[in-house]
Design a protein around this motif. Structure first.
Motif, PDB file in Angstrom:
ATOM      1  N   GLU A   1      14.159 -29.416  30.735  1.00  0.00           N
ATOM      2  CA  GLU A   1      14.014 -29.714  29.311  1.00  0.00           C
ATOM      3  C   GLU A   1      12.547 -29.855  28.920  1.00  0.00           C
ATOM      4  O   GLU A   1      12.090 -29.287  27.926  1.00  0.00           O
ATOM      5  CB  GLU A   1      14.776 -30.999  28.962  1.00  0.00           C
ATOM      6  CG  GLU A   1      14.642 -31.416  27.516  1.00  0.00           C
ATOM      7  CD  GLU A   1      15.414 -32.687  27.203  1.00  0.00           C
ATOM      8  OE1 GLU A   1      15.138 -33.301  26.152  1.00  0.00           O
ATOM      9  OE2 GLU A   1      16.284 -33.070  27.999  1.00  0.00           O
TER      10      GLU A   1
ATOM     11  N   LEU B   1      10.554 -26.328  29.124  1.00  0.00           N
ATOM     12  CA  LEU B   1      10.866 -25.340  28.085  1.00  0.00           C
ATOM     13  C   LEU B   1      10.515 -25.843  26.684  1.00  0.00           C
ATOM     14  O   LEU B   1      10.055 -25.071  25.844  1.00  0.00           O
ATOM     15  CB  LEU B   1      12.341 -24.948  28.161  1.00  0.00           C
ATOM     16  CG  LEU B   1      12.783 -24.232  29.443  1.00  0.00           C
ATOM     17  CD1 LEU B   1      14.171 -23.621  29.261  1.00  0.00           C
ATOM     18  CD2 LEU B   1      11.806 -23.159  29.864  1.00  0.00           C
ATOM     19  N   ALA B   2      10.711 -27.141  26.437  1.00  0.00           N
ATOM     20  CA  ALA B   2      10.315 -27.702  25.136  1.00  0.00           C
ATOM     21  C   ALA B   2       8.801 -27.636  24.977  1.00  0.00           C
ATOM     22  O   ALA B   2       8.292 -27.347  23.886  1.00  0.00           O
ATOM     23  CB  ALA B   2      10.805 -29.148  25.026  1.00  0.00           C
TER      24      ALA B   2
ATOM     25  N   THR C   1       7.778 -24.102  24.027  1.00  0.00           N
ATOM     26  CA  THR C   1       8.014 -23.845  22.606  1.00  0.00           C
ATOM     27  C   THR C   1       6.924 -24.480  21.746  1.00  0.00           C
ATOM     28  O   THR C   1       6.401 -23.853  20.817  1.00  0.00           O
ATOM     29  CB  THR C   1       9.387 -24.413  22.180  1.00  0.00           C
ATOM     30  OG1 THR C   1      10.400 -23.872  23.020  1.00  0.00           O
ATOM     31  CG2 THR C   1       9.699 -24.071  20.737  1.00  0.00           C
TER      32      THR C   1
ATOM     33  N   SER D   1      11.219 -19.927  25.367  1.00  0.00           N
ATOM     34  CA  SER D   1      10.857 -20.749  24.211  1.00  0.00           C
ATOM     35  C   SER D   1      12.009 -20.871  23.215  1.00  0.00           C
ATOM     36  O   SER D   1      12.139 -21.889  22.522  1.00  0.00           O
ATOM     37  CB  SER D   1       9.625 -20.182  23.505  1.00  0.00           C
ATOM     38  OG  SER D   1       9.917 -18.943  22.888  1.00  0.00           O
TER      39      SER D   1
ATOM     40  N   GLY E   1      13.982 -23.464  24.705  1.00  0.00           N
ATOM     41  CA  GLY E   1      13.232 -24.706  24.530  1.00  0.00           C
ATOM     42  C   GLY E   1      13.321 -25.277  23.133  1.00  0.00           C
ATOM     43  O   GLY E   1      13.216 -26.489  22.942  1.00  0.00           O
TER      44      GLY E   1
ATOM     45  N   TYR F   1      15.829 -27.985  22.780  1.00  0.00           N
ATOM     46  CA  TYR F   1      15.405 -29.293  23.283  1.00  0.00           C
ATOM     47  C   TYR F   1      14.388 -29.962  22.366  1.00  0.00           C
ATOM     48  O   TYR F   1      14.338 -31.189  22.274  1.00  0.00           O
ATOM     49  CB  TYR F   1      14.830 -29.147  24.695  1.00  0.00           C
ATOM     50  CG  TYR F   1      15.882 -28.734  25.700  1.00  0.00           C
ATOM     51  CD1 TYR F   1      16.899 -29.602  26.064  1.00  0.00           C
ATOM     52  CD2 TYR F   1      15.875 -27.464  26.265  1.00  0.00           C
ATOM     53  CE1 TYR F   1      17.884 -29.223  26.973  1.00  0.00           C
ATOM     54  CE2 TYR F   1      16.848 -27.074  27.169  1.00  0.00           C
ATOM     55  CZ  TYR F   1      17.855 -27.961  27.509  1.00  0.00           C
ATOM     56  OH  TYR F   1      18.823 -27.587  28.399  1.00  0.00           O
TER      57      TYR F   1
END
Length: 324
Positions: free
Chosen positions: A94, A97-98, A101, A305, A308, A311
């Motif tokens: 989490e 990937l967050a 983004t 992304s 992401g 999240y």
């Protein structure tokens, strides 16, 4: 009543910030795909279709490589963070990937530092930023090592028209500048978010050697995966090149592209320009290289992304009672 209104206002702005990050990320992705004068998206789709890139077999294998690329990045993050706080693989997934983004439209993905740090309570955040620095340094060290070796092979096997005298002068000036900056930081009270240069140096030097070795190993595996992914795309586009020859082109490309400051959203443009120049020594068609770098960007940046963004939208501030 006033407290409740104040809380709702804060919550509203917090939601607005999260929405803004996701909208900005998707907007920049759209701009990159829609307004790329070097390679129009329709041209990219047509050319890729003609080369059978979108066959089920090819797409599944490319997604398999992308999955393992990010698997080892997430594993690297989980391993390094464990030096101060153990987190699950799901949490590392989490956060990684967050952060991608959030950092997609920031220069050199600088937004990643704050995005990962905010997942932890205040006592952890400064050290989380330093751990992220270590993580990026490990990946960069792999890029430099392989890139230098690749460049040596490139210049020894191809006439690159490089002025070595000027190159040595530039390298000397750059190295001198770095030494002076480092020396100046050591002699000054310079600090980053409360961390002096001395504290940063000590944090890195005292970091768990076992975790550094593991992190370096994961960074190496990652590098080998996405480099092979590039080679696999070369073969799909019918470029007649053996793996070892391709590797010194690919490693040179990643090295040169990595030292150019950029916004991540333009990463494909920069890598594309560098790749076109590098692979021109092998006589590879410009359209092929631009299509491959676009694919690499879509697979390893855009796709993660998008995941992401989920999240980012569901992010909640951590509780302040985390124990050190």
């Amino acid at each position: 009543m006033r407290y409740q209104l104040h809380y709702k206002t804060k919550q509203f702005f917090f939601v607005l910030i999260k929405l803004s990050i996701v909208v900005a990320a998707f907007y920049f992705i759209y701009i990159k795909l829609a307004n790329n004068s070097a390679l129009y998206f329709s041209e990219f789709i047509d050319f890729s279709t003609k080369n059978n890139v979108f066959s089920l077999k090819n797409i599944l294998f490319l997604l398999f490589l992308t999955t393992f690329n990010w698997f080892f990045e997430i594993l690297k993050w989980k391993t390094l963070v464990a030096s101060i706080k153990k987190i699950t693989f799901k949490s590392a997934f989490e956060q990684s990937l967050a952060a991608l983004t959030t950092s997609l439209f920031t220069p050199n993905r600088i937004g990643e530092y704050g995005a990962k740090a905010i997942y932890f309570s205040s006592p952890f955040r400064k050290r989380i930023m330093l751990i992220n620095l270590i993580s990026n340094m490990l990946q960069m060290s792999i890029t430099v090592i392989f890139g230098v070796i690749g460049l040596l092979f490139l210049v020894s096997n191809h006439d690159t028209h490089i002025n070595y005298y000027k190159l040595l002068i530039i390298l000397f000036i750059g190295l001198t500048g770095i030494i002076l900056i480092v020396f100046g930081f050591r002699k000054s009270s310079f600090s980053i978010k409360g961390f002096s240069f001395e504290k940063i140096r000590n944090f890195i030097l005292t970091f768990s050697k076992q975790k550094l070795i593991l992190g370096f190993t994961y960074a190496l595996i990652r590098y080998l995966i996405f480099s092979f992914q590039f080679y696999f795309l070369l073969r799909i586009f019918k470029v007649d090149i053996d793996y070892l020859s391709a590797m010194y082109f690919i490693t040179s490309m990643y090295f040169l592209a990595s030292i150019i400051p950029s916004i991540s959203i333009f990463d494909a443009v920069i890598k594309g320009s560098v790749a076109v120049y590098i692979f021109s020594f092998w006589g590879v068609n410009e359209l092929v290289i631009l299509s491959i770098t676009t694919f690499m960007w879509l697979l390893n940046f855009v796709l993660p992304s998008i995941i992401g963004s989920y999240y980012v939208l569901n992010f909640k501030l951590p509780k302040s009672d985390n124990k050190l």
